[in-house]
Enzyme design. Structure first.
Site, PDB file in Angstrom:
ATOM      1  N   ASP A  22     -74.478  57.175  -8.016  1.00 19.14           N
ATOM      2  CA  ASP A  22     -73.498  58.104  -7.453  1.00 19.14           C
ATOM      3  C   ASP A  22     -72.490  58.408  -8.536  1.00 19.14           C
ATOM      4  O   ASP A  22     -72.321  57.608  -9.459  1.00 19.14           O
ATOM      5  CB  ASP A  22     -72.732  57.410  -6.309  1.00 19.14           C
ATOM      6  N   ASP A  39     -73.383  54.487  -0.788  1.00 21.91           N
ATOM      7  CA  ASP A  39     -72.231  53.931  -0.096  1.00 21.91           C
ATOM      8  C   ASP A  39     -72.192  54.321   1.379  1.00 21.91           C
ATOM      9  O   ASP A  39     -71.825  53.544   2.229  1.00 21.91           O
ATOM     10  CB  ASP A  39     -70.917  54.326  -0.797  1.00 21.91           C
ATOM     11  N   ASP A  43     -77.140  56.614   3.457  1.00 23.27           N
ATOM     12  CA  ASP A  43     -77.827  56.241   2.219  1.00 23.27           C
ATOM     13  C   ASP A  43     -78.830  55.103   2.446  1.00 23.27           C
ATOM     14  O   ASP A  43     -79.628  54.790   1.567  1.00 23.27           O
ATOM     15  CB  ASP A  43     -76.815  55.784   1.147  1.00 23.27           C
TER      16      ASP A  43
HETATM   17  P1  ATP Z   1     -71.014  60.819  -4.885  1.00 23.90           P
HETATM   18  O1  ATP Z   1     -72.258  60.958  -4.090  1.00 23.90           O
HETATM   19  O2  ATP Z   1     -71.143  60.929  -6.312  1.00 23.90           O
HETATM   20  O3  ATP Z   1     -70.159  59.680  -4.466  1.00 23.90           O
HETATM   21  P2  ATP Z   1     -69.200  62.568  -3.733  1.00 23.90           P
HETATM   22  O4  ATP Z   1     -68.344  61.471  -3.296  1.00 23.90           O
HETATM   23  O5  ATP Z   1     -68.557  63.659  -4.462  1.00 23.90           O
HETATM   24  O6  ATP Z   1     -70.348  62.169  -4.615  1.00 23.90           O
HETATM   25  P3  ATP Z   1     -69.499  63.306  -1.055  1.00 23.90           P
HETATM   26  O7  ATP Z   1     -68.614  62.207  -0.668  1.00 23.90           O
HETATM   27  O8  ATP Z   1     -70.718  63.572  -0.262  1.00 23.90           O
HETATM   28  O9  ATP Z   1     -69.990  63.139  -2.495  1.00 23.90           O
HETATM   29  O10 ATP Z   1     -68.600  64.601  -1.142  1.00 23.90           O
HETATM   30  C1  ATP Z   1     -69.187  65.869  -1.277  1.00 23.90           C
HETATM   31  C2  ATP Z   1     -68.116  66.929  -1.202  1.00 23.90           C
HETATM   32  O11 ATP Z   1     -67.468  66.847   0.057  1.00 23.90           O
HETATM   33  C3  ATP Z   1     -67.011  66.762  -2.240  1.00 23.90           C
HETATM   34  O12 ATP Z   1     -67.314  67.445  -3.412  1.00 23.90           O
HETATM   35  C4  ATP Z   1     -65.826  67.366  -1.541  1.00 23.90           C
HETATM   36  O13 ATP Z   1     -65.781  68.752  -1.740  1.00 23.90           O
HETATM   37  C5  ATP Z   1     -66.083  67.125  -0.068  1.00 23.90           C
HETATM   38  N1  ATP Z   1     -65.335  65.958   0.404  1.00 23.90           N
HETATM   39  C6  ATP Z   1     -65.301  64.732  -0.116  1.00 23.90           C
HETATM   40  N2  ATP Z   1     -64.524  63.909   0.594  1.00 23.90           N
HETATM   41  C7  ATP Z   1     -64.044  64.632   1.625  1.00 23.90           C
HETATM   42  C8  ATP Z   1     -63.184  64.355   2.744  1.00 23.90           C
HETATM   43  N3  ATP Z   1     -62.658  63.162   2.946  1.00 23.90           N
HETATM   44  N4  ATP Z   1     -62.908  65.364   3.598  1.00 23.90           N
HETATM   45  C9  ATP Z   1     -63.449  66.575   3.415  1.00 23.90           C
HETATM   46  N5  ATP Z   1     -64.252  66.891   2.396  1.00 23.90           N
HETATM   47  C10 ATP Z   1     -64.559  65.954   1.514  1.00 23.90           C
END
Ligand code: ATP
Length: 905
Positions: A326, A636, A640
């Site tokens: 990730d 996480d 997943d």
């Molecule tokens: P990784 O898989 O590398 O951990 P990530 O944390 O960026 O990636 P996600 O958590 O799925 O992946 O987030 C994807 C997208 O969702 C982010 O790029 C952001 O735009 C949006 N996002 C992340 N956290 C939130 C939240 N708490 N509320 C609303 N949108 C969110």
């Protein structure tokens, strides 16, 4: 259960003597824990030390040896039989300690990964071990949590629970706290959650009414498969090999007996010698030492912040050819700050340091002091503060550290800090309003919404991935006024998203919907008004740069898999040198289109998967595995789980990971850090190396012992060793030196080698030849010294046997140093760098000297003190292979130096 599901909540609160809001007092919880016991399902049988000790005598050959010894006692050989019994007991003690330690380490391993739960106690939210939960505790649940005990729901939002562990029903059940039910059946109890089930969606608060064996799960405990500690593939293979070795040892020992009898030796003496040889040669300690080696490796991994949940992972780690990681929090620091905001077509800079809620908003370098009441920026910040569950907290100031931190999701924390820079807080925004419902964030939807009631009007506030939000917007807020989202405005916003993402920013869009009529997801998040974008900076972790480089030199490819925007992912991947020039980037949308075989065609060129959903991860794992890779995959979120289970090494995040992912994983990173995975891989390779080292040592010594006896019989010599001597050698050389090899430090080139194949034999790369040839050399040396001793002492058999006894031990104790490396000779390494080995060899040497110099022991072991001349002879012969080796090394360095120096680099 009827009396729980059908009660009024306040009645239940009274009955359980708790408080919905503040929970139990810490002291009350402690009293209840003492009274009711731990919240655990007791099914693990713990092994009793006495049972383990008795087990040491259950080996068939040991039983035969005991009988043979008893007979020899009856025949008048008192000394011999008593000594053999003592040696058998000492051997059992050693075996017992090895197995006891192995067992304890496995138990400690089980404890390390005990699940956690969030409770409210004394008015404070805290994470505790699930086993410490008591009746009356108030438990908080969200997506990915395991339900830690049986609870009655106090409130819930879109709560769905997977109860398959309890009911076998694979579709998650929608739970409703409002309902009172009159039924004793679990599947009807929609206002309850049950221990061992997992939350797939939503949030809830519940009151514990049963713990441990009193839970529904406790009552069917006997039906549950306990996970236990599965043997590693290597352990399975070694167990099979053990059986083959036992057969070979028995066969050769039998031949030795037959040959001896044929040559006219006493039948009974030969029988005892044969049995002793079999006992000595069978490497019965091997499984315990393998377990100890694995367990010690697990301890070292723990120090390096990697918690092993499943032992086979230790071994598989060393085979990893790809690590799918990730991005957020694993490759990056997860210390997020909003640096830019895009509203009204303008880019606004936000200043300030870390989580300190102090900073300014600048437009073209001029400070925007008072935010206009109707401005889009103010609107954006208000939405970001309300659609947010994080807290900015003050922490005690330590020297040099910042005095603010955040609680909750780091992305939301960054937004919260940004809002507070404009003095906007959720609490103040909600004065006179009511938060009606929440549609929690999940990695599939990539959005989060809340619905707020202001007088009689309902408004939906949403934040999430910009491309997804934009596709659901019909209007855009310009200078505080709603305007239609024309294709031109849409293009402008899209180019702003790309521009910010290209700079490596994590982007989020903020939107709202007025006059909401239902809290339904489809309604709240459709036809919204776009307000603006926030650009969050999340710097890469510094240690990841070298970890990625280390992986490259170790033949391991790093693949970034992220839910983030493609451009953001590419920017970070380039910085970390994960994405090489010409490397491919694939998005979730493309992945959905690809068939598995199409993905397999290209997967070896892909380094970044962006904007993926959790289910895509499973497809990626499958494609990589089909291509023959050994895959390590991090995760996480609740969804997943399947990918983590499917990977060869499933890795969960210790800090941000959900309980469900941790349960599915074989490794948990207590610091969520990519560099820790690489350290664990290094440790995994080292553990495997060490197992090979002591197997090489144990088996070559055993081959040496058995060949000595066999060749002597073939050559028509008298028995070169008495049964007691064989048993003593086994005791002195097998135990501690072999164990000490298990704690060798990693060799310098360990992360410069290519990964080993998963199904590769433990004897690959010529280890079998090394074992056999060294065993042969040991036996030739021993027999030569036996013959020399016999000839030079006027055929005194005791002198000859003492020479054979000493030379067999000395060759083994020198050989243990050879086994420390597969590529280097004794002359190319620092012999003193493994303290345990030096201690073990010293102890073994003392025990050997005692047997030949302490008078009572001389009698018992039929040994004689050796003269200086005899020692010189022994060392002279033992040294021969090493003199040859030294000449080879000298040749290597002196004559062929240029070639070898480049090889050694
Ligand atoms: P990784 O898989 O590398 O951990 P990530 O944390 O960026 O990636 P996600 O958590 O799925 O992946 O987030 C994807 C997208 O969702 C982010 O790029 C952001 O735009 C949006 N996002 C992340 N956290 C939130 C939240 N708490 N509320 C609303 N949108 C969110």
């Amino acid at each position: 259960m009827d009396n729980i599901t059908n009660l009024d909540l306040t009645q239940l609160e009274k009955r359980l003597a708790t408080n919905f809001d503040s929970g139990l007092k810490e002291s009350t919880a402690q009293q209840r824990l003492n009274k009711d016991g731990k919240n655990e399902i007791k099914q693990q049988k713990s092994v009793s030390p006495i049972g383990l000790f008795i087990d040491q005598f259950k080996d068939a050959m040991v039983i035969v040896l005991i009988f043979a010894t008893l007979i020899s006692g009856l025949l008048g050989e008192y000394y011999d039989s008593i000594t053999i019994i003592i040696i058998i007991v000492l051997n059992a003690v050693l075996g017992f300690f090895q197995e006891f330690k192995a067992e304890k380490s496995l138990q400690a391993l089980a404890k390390m990964t005990s699940p956690k739960a969030t409770v409210i106690r004394g008015g404070k939210e805290q994470k505790i071990d699930s086993s410490d939960i008591v009746v009356g505790d108030i438990v908080l649940l969200s997506g990915g949590d395991k339900v830690p005990a049986d609870i009655r729901l106090i409130d819930s939002q879109n709560l769905e629970i997977d109860e398959s562990a309890l009911t076998g029903e694979s579709v998650p059940v929608l739970k409703k706290h409002q309902k009172k039910v009159k039924s004793a059946v679990i599947s009807d109890a929609v206002n309850c959650g049950f221990m061992g089930t997992s939350v797939t969606k939503g949030k809830a608060r519940g009151m514990v009414f049963a713990t441990g064996m009193k839970t529904a799960m406790g009552q069917i405990a006997h039906m549950i498969d306990s996970e236990g500690n599965e043997p590693t593939p290597l352990q399975v293979r070694l167990n099979q090999l053990g059986k083959v070795l036992v057969s070979i040892c028995l066969l050769v020992s039998f031949l030795v007996v037959l040959l001896g009898i044929y040559r006219g030796e006493n039948i009974y003496k030969m029988f005892l010698a044969g049995v002793s040889l079999a006992v000595a040669a069978i490497p019965e300690g091997m499984p315990a030492i393998v377990t100890i080696c694995l367990a010690l490796g697990v301890q070292r991994m723990l120090k390096r912040r990697a918690i092993v949940r499943k032992l086979p992972a230790v071994e598989t780690l060393g085979c990893a050819t790809v690590i799918c990681s990730d991005k957020t929090g694993t490759l990056t620091q997860n210390k997020m700050t909003v640096e830019k905001i895009y509203v009204d077509g303008k880019y606004i800079d936000v200043t300030g340091e870390g989580y300190t809620p102090k900073g300014r908003f600048l437009y073209k370098n001029s400070i925007l002091d008072k935010l206009n009441g109707k401005s889009s920026l103010l609107q954006l910040l208000k939405i970001a503060s309300v659609c947010n569950n994080s807290k900015v907290i003050k922490i005690a100031k330590k020297l040099g550290s910042k005095n603010y931190d955040i609680q909750g999701d780091p992305t939301e924390g960054a937004l919260n800090v940004c809002c507070q820079k404009a003095d906007i807080t959720k609490e103040e925004e909600l004065i006179g309003k009511e938060l009606v419902s929440e549609l929690p964030f999940d990695s599939d939807r990539k959005m989060m919404s809340v619905v707020v009631r202001d007088k009689n009007k309902l408004t939906g506030y949403t934040k999430g991935a910009p491309d997804i939000i934009l596709s659901k917007c019909k209007k855009v807020l310009m200078s505080g006024i709603e305007m239609p989202l024309t294709s031109e405005r849409q293009r402008e916003i899209e180019s702003a998203i790309s521009r910010l993402a290209n700079q490596g920013y994590r982007t989020l869009a903020i939107s709202y919907k007025s006059n909401v009529i239902s809290s339904d997801e489809k309604h709240v998040e459709d036809g919204m008004t776009f307000v603006g974008l926030t650009a969050i900076f999340d710097p890469p972790r510094k240690e990841v740069f070298s970890a990625v480089a280390k992986c490259r030199s170790a033949g391991i490819r790093t693949i970034m898999i992220t839910g983030d925007h493609k451009a953001t992912a590419v920017s970070i991947a380039k910085q970390l040198k994960i994405l090489p020039p010409g490397g491919r980037v694939v998005t979730g949308a493309e992945l959905s289109e690809y068939s598995l075989s199409r993905l397999m065609d290209i997967i070896d060129d892909v380094y970044v998967f962006a904007r993926v959903s959790p289910e895509h991860k499973l497809k990626i794992v499958k494609a990589l595995k089909e291509k023959g890779h050994t895959v390590a995959m991090t995760g996480d979120g609740v969804n997943d789980g399947p990918a983590i289970k499917a990977a060869d090494i499933g890795i969960a995040m210790g800090i941000t990971g959900t309980e469900v992912t941790k349960e599915a994983a074989s490794l948990v990173l207590s610091d969520d850090n990519f560099a820790t995975i690489v350290e664990a891989v290094e440790e995994g390779r080292n553990i495997y190396d060490n197992i090979r080292k002591f197997i090489r040592f144990l088996l070559s010594c055993n081959v040496g012992e058995i060949m000595t006896m066999f060749l002597a019989m073939l050559m028509g010599l008298p028995l070169p060793l008495k049964p007691i001597q064989i048993l003593w050698i086994n005791l002195v050389t097998d135990g501690f030196p072999a164990l000490a090899l298990g704690v060798e430090k990693p060799e310098e080139d360990i992360m410069k080698r290519k990964p080993r194949k998963k199904n590769q034999s433990v004897f690959s790369d010529g280890l079998d030849f090394k074992i056999f040839s060294r065993g042969l050399i040991i036996s030739i040396i021993t027999l030569s010294l036996f013959i020399i001793g016999y000839r030079t002492s006027n055929q005194n058999i005791e002198v000859a046997r003492t020479m054979a006894f000493v030379s067999l031990i000395v060759t083994q104790l020198v050989h243990v140093f050879d086994c420390r490396s597969e590529n280097k000779t004794i002359f190319e390494m620092n012999i003193f760098s493994n303290f345990y080995l030096i201690a073990a060899v010293s102890l073994s040497t003392l025990l050997m000297l005692a047997v030949i110099y302490v008078t009572p022991l001389q009698k018992v072991f039929s040994t004689v003190p050796l003269t200086m001349q005899q020692w010189v002879m022994i060392f002279g012969v033992v040294a021969i292979p090493y003199i040859i080796q030294m000449l080879v090394v000298a040749y290597k360095y002196l004559v062929k130096k240029p070639h070898y120096s480049s090889f050694l680099e």
